[in-house]
Design an enzyme around this catalytic site. Sequence first.
Site, PDB file in Angstrom:
ATOM      1  CG  ASP A 198      -5.992   2.667  -3.794  1.00  0.00           C
ATOM      2  OD1 ASP A 198      -6.939   2.633  -2.981  1.00  0.00           O
ATOM      3  OD2 ASP A 198      -6.157   2.873  -5.010  1.00  0.00           O
ATOM      4  CG  ASP A 256     -17.906  -4.001   8.549  1.00  0.00           C
ATOM      5  OD1 ASP A 256     -18.419  -5.125   8.457  1.00  0.00           O
ATOM      6  OD2 ASP A 256     -17.533  -3.344   7.565  1.00  0.00           O
TER       7      ASP A 256
END
Length: 491
Positions: free
Chosen positions: A123, A250
């Site tokens: 979301d 990352d």
Amino acid sequence: MTVHFPFQNSYAALPDNFFARVAPTPVAAPRLIKLNRPLAVELGLDPDQLETPEGAEILAGKTVPAGADPIAMAYAGHQFGQFVPQLGDGRAILLGEVVDINGVRRDIQLKGSGPTPFSRRGDGRAALGPVLREYIVSEAMHALGIPTTRSLAAVVTGEQVFRETALPGAVLTRIATSHIRVGTFQYFAARRDIEAIRRLADHVIARHYPELTGRERPYHALLEAVIARQAALVARWLDIGFIHGVMNTDNTSVSGETIDYGPCAFMDAYNPATVFSSIDEMGRYAFANQPRIALWNLTRFAECLLPLFSDDQAQAIKDAEGALDSFAEAFSNAYQAGLRRKLGLFTAGEDDPALAQALLEAMTSGQADFTLTFRRLGEAAGDGNDAPVRTLFQDPAGFDEWVPRWRQRLALEPQTPDQRRSAMHATNPAYIPRNHRIEAVISAAIQNDDFAPFEELITVLAHPYRDQPVYAAYAEPPQPEERVLQTFCGT
């Protein structure tokens, strides 16, 4: 009154395959929880303007300010050792860059600002708890003197997000010297896009390592510089008992800043095998594993740069290995220097590493609190009373054996007891963002919309090396029933 951001957006000027242009998703009813006013001033922003309703809308992503060029950055990464070729900013949008009052270029990013092309069915939102945790810990790290991203503001959105249950939604405004990661290089290496790797490396050199411009072998020098910064950074983590919790490639910044405070934590009782992250089931990112993982991540960075080193792959690998070989010594030197400072030693002795290790082993067997042990050692160095330190050890036998060795070593130093205590207190904090305190802050905010505990904790942690008698309880470790054994990622 219009909120003004003096944007200068260099990353958005790179080729389109470096990012996706996407605007934040508007939210229903943004409300400012906290503005970091000193940081706003440092960034050349007007804190009074940012505290207006218009400012809250910008900090929540409801309004995009003039001059912004919103983007979600592309990157890949190894997550717990498994390579994912496309990750990217799935819930963060870089509004733009400003050059602060010190001439340093800084990213202004909204975290939790809605879905992006990299959201992978997520979301794109953030719950209030992780936003508060990152605000608290990143600002505490800054006050501790650790290179880190910063938190400019926290805003509640007036909407709910759904994880295991419905939670208040929030947005964090994160500041970084950049959000470029080892995974950013991996994104292009996975696509064999050598020109993009070169373009990215040139951008990083210009932005973070300008002293390397014009070097005969600039990309080799870049690798060496990133290795040096990561070695120093992780040594500082260990010196304050910090566990990142999710050291994926990352989450490894090429600028040398601590980035991405998810399931992070500070140790209470010292144990090198400590793991808090609920998703680190095998202990890959345990406290003592962090130097090894940093080197592993840097090796992945070196692999990305190989095409820039030489057309001869064997020679390129040899160059990379030579640079990577420097990590162990750089880390050890930084870590041991930090431990000497923590023990009140101003000179380097041959047996100092063994002395420090013996204390750590005694702390492990005695389940002594990491932060308080070193803080009270500072007092003991000043007044000669070892009893308050000894009480921290459930089994003090190891400490009793160690302390005469420490006293004998201190006698070789020329400083007065008061000088030694002052120096030790300047490197051994009294206050860290303890897990049980953070959880109490989050609980008050979510259950009662009460941010007074958050404000008080921020106040205490702003001066971690200063004795604050009115807040003395914040220096204490948790009681058994207060202990937090697991921390969770905010996604």
